[in-house]
Motif scaffolding. Sequence first.
Motif, PDB file in Angstrom:
ATOM      1  N   THR A  11       0.810  -1.216   0.000  1.00  0.00           N
ATOM      2  CA  THR A  11       0.000   0.000   0.000  1.00  0.00           C
ATOM      3  C   THR A  11       0.850   1.276   0.000  1.00  0.00           C
ATOM      4  OG1 THR A  11      -0.170  -0.252   2.375  1.00  0.00           O
ATOM      5  CG2 THR A  11      -2.052  -1.008   1.103  1.00  0.00           C
ATOM      6  N   THR A  33      -6.885  -6.424   2.536  1.00  0.00           N
ATOM      7  CA  THR A  33      -6.877  -5.082   1.943  1.00  0.00           C
ATOM      8  C   THR A  33      -7.382  -5.170   0.505  1.00  0.00           C
ATOM      9  OG1 THR A  33      -4.892  -4.610   3.225  1.00  0.00           O
ATOM     10  CG2 THR A  33      -5.399  -3.070   1.445  1.00  0.00           C
ATOM     11  N   HIS A  73      -7.942  -4.300  -3.392  1.00  0.00           N
ATOM     12  CA  HIS A  73      -6.861  -3.852  -4.287  1.00  0.00           C
ATOM     13  C   HIS A  73      -7.248  -2.619  -5.112  1.00  0.00           C
ATOM     14  CE1 HIS A  73      -9.456  -5.962  -6.986  1.00  0.00           C
ATOM     15  NE2 HIS A  73      -8.670  -5.767  -8.025  1.00  0.00           N
ATOM     16  N   ASP A  74      -8.353  -1.946  -4.732  1.00  0.00           N
ATOM     17  CA  ASP A  74      -8.811  -0.785  -5.519  1.00  0.00           C
ATOM     18  C   ASP A  74      -7.732   0.276  -5.674  1.00  0.00           C
ATOM     19  OD1 ASP A  74     -10.933  -2.274  -4.891  1.00  0.00           O
ATOM     20  OD2 ASP A  74     -11.997  -0.767  -3.708  1.00  0.00           O
ATOM     21  N   PHE A  75      -6.979   0.521  -4.583  1.00  0.00           N
ATOM     22  CA  PHE A  75      -5.943   1.559  -4.645  1.00  0.00           C
ATOM     23  C   PHE A  75      -4.937   1.230  -5.747  1.00  0.00           C
ATOM     24  CE2 PHE A  75      -3.906  -1.670  -2.089  1.00  0.00           C
ATOM     25  CZ  PHE A  75      -2.558  -1.575  -2.403  1.00  0.00           C
ATOM     26  N   GLN A 115      -6.350   1.910  -9.138  1.00  0.00           N
ATOM     27  CA  GLN A 115      -6.393   3.351  -9.389  1.00  0.00           C
ATOM     28  C   GLN A 115      -5.005   3.878  -9.774  1.00  0.00           C
ATOM     29  OE1 GLN A 115      -7.092   5.995  -6.159  1.00  0.00           O
ATOM     30  NE2 GLN A 115      -7.920   7.584  -7.476  1.00  0.00           N
ATOM     31  N   TRP A 116      -3.991   3.430  -9.047  1.00  0.00           N
ATOM     32  CA  TRP A 116      -2.625   3.877  -9.352  1.00  0.00           C
ATOM     33  C   TRP A 116      -2.177   3.425 -10.738  1.00  0.00           C
ATOM     34  CZ3 TRP A 116       0.078   2.517  -4.031  1.00  0.00           C
ATOM     35  CH2 TRP A 116      -0.314   3.470  -3.079  1.00  0.00           C
ATOM     36  N   ALA A 129      -0.034  10.349  -4.721  1.00  0.00           N
ATOM     37  CA  ALA A 129       0.319   9.462  -3.607  1.00  0.00           C
ATOM     38  C   ALA A 129       1.811   9.521  -3.332  1.00  0.00           C
ATOM     39  CB  ALA A 129      -0.110   8.040  -3.933  1.00  0.00           C
TER      40      ALA A 129
END
Length: 392
Positions: A162, A195, A197-199, A202-203, A213
């Motif tokens: 993350t 957690t 994995h959307d983040f 997006q990245w 970020a």
Amino acid sequence: MEVLGTSTSTAKKPIVIITIGMAGAGKSTFVQRINSYLHTPTPSNPNPRPPYILNLDPAVTQVPFDANIDIRDTVDYKEVMKQYNLGPNGGILTALNLFTTKFDQVLDLVEKRSQDVDYIILDTPGQIEIFTWSASGAIITDAVAASFPAVIAYVIDTPRTTAPATFMSNMLYACSILYKTKLPFILVFNKTDVTPHDFALQWMTDFEAFQEALAHGGPGSVDSDGEPTYMSSLMTSMSLVLDEFYKSLRAVGVSSMTGDGVPEFFAAVEEARGEYEREYLPSLLKAQQERASQLQKAQEAAKQDSLQRMMKDLEVDRTGNPVDDKWEDDEQDEQDDDGELDVNIIDRSEDRWPGQYVDITRARRPGAGGAGGGGGGGEDEEWDGSRWARPT
Ligand SMILES: Nc1nc2c(ncn2[C@@H]2O[C@H](COP(=O)(O)OP(=O)(O)OP(=O)(O)O)[C@@H](O)[C@H]2O)c(=O)[nH]1
Ligand SMILES: [Mg+2]
């Protein structure tokens, strides 16, 4: 071994899933999860066909699946450590190298079962570099990809990725594997139960979001004047490289614990099969043709050379150079070649574990008589203490 190019259709060939990932990312749990998925009947597929599984991790004590071929049946990595005076990683690497010398047998066993399976799954050693940066890893990958459609499943420990800098180094590693193997690639964001994995998605799709970020990535991203630091600008440039890389792969989120995302993973595998046939296979066939024509040229040159030598020999006085002697030498050489390291890989699913432990770390032991040393359950009772020669 049948090479893909010699077959007219690849549609019926099973696809090989090569599982790679950092230590503890969940590779073995993932293999176990997809194995159980492939065993589960569904209304659309009431008679599922179980996969064929290879465990290539010599150091694992327990695997959560039944491997059809297990490297541990052939090489005892602790014995390798002792004999070669190596640490754990050197022992694992050497064990994998020894196993790779028998990989033609492995491929033959897999080929024999290829009509009955749709998926062949490889679980690799915990230390990623042992498989991805070793000659044996490359040999195994190239050999399976030359025989079957193949895809890399790069397993990522999502909760541990993350932080933008960690995410980027993981992606750079994935990128290096993609360019090394050139095989279709699936990023498997594992442990999504912990957690989501959307983040990561997006990245990967929104460059600005990742830059944002990075800029707020904690102390060190800007200096006292508010300017980006060396590290921060380096990461920005590298993320530009990655932006290109993301275009050539697919990403799925999976929980190997709950089974979430596994159907999506198999949809990605089917897409990857198409990519293999479109992109990897033509370049493989081209390389094979080039190699074949080079080989033909070399053979013709060698033929000419031996013809010339034979003509020269005919002029030599035969009583001074008896041809019979030469003949005998050649025969002797062949015997020596054949006699060396005569070991058989075991397919557990064919022969229900006959209790004959075949250990190639001991195959050269004087009096062992080659493969299996006549059974003996792998114990040391007859071992005379002699060791393999160290590599020179
Ligand atoms: N919560 C959660 N834990 C997981 C998941 N997948 C794996 N784990 C846990 O992660 C740990 C490592 O899993 P392994 O499958 O052994 O990972 P590995 O990549 O094979 O490990 P090495 O081969 O030793 O590198 C174990 O404790 C698993 O229970 C998952 O989807 N969710
Ligand atoms: Mg493992």
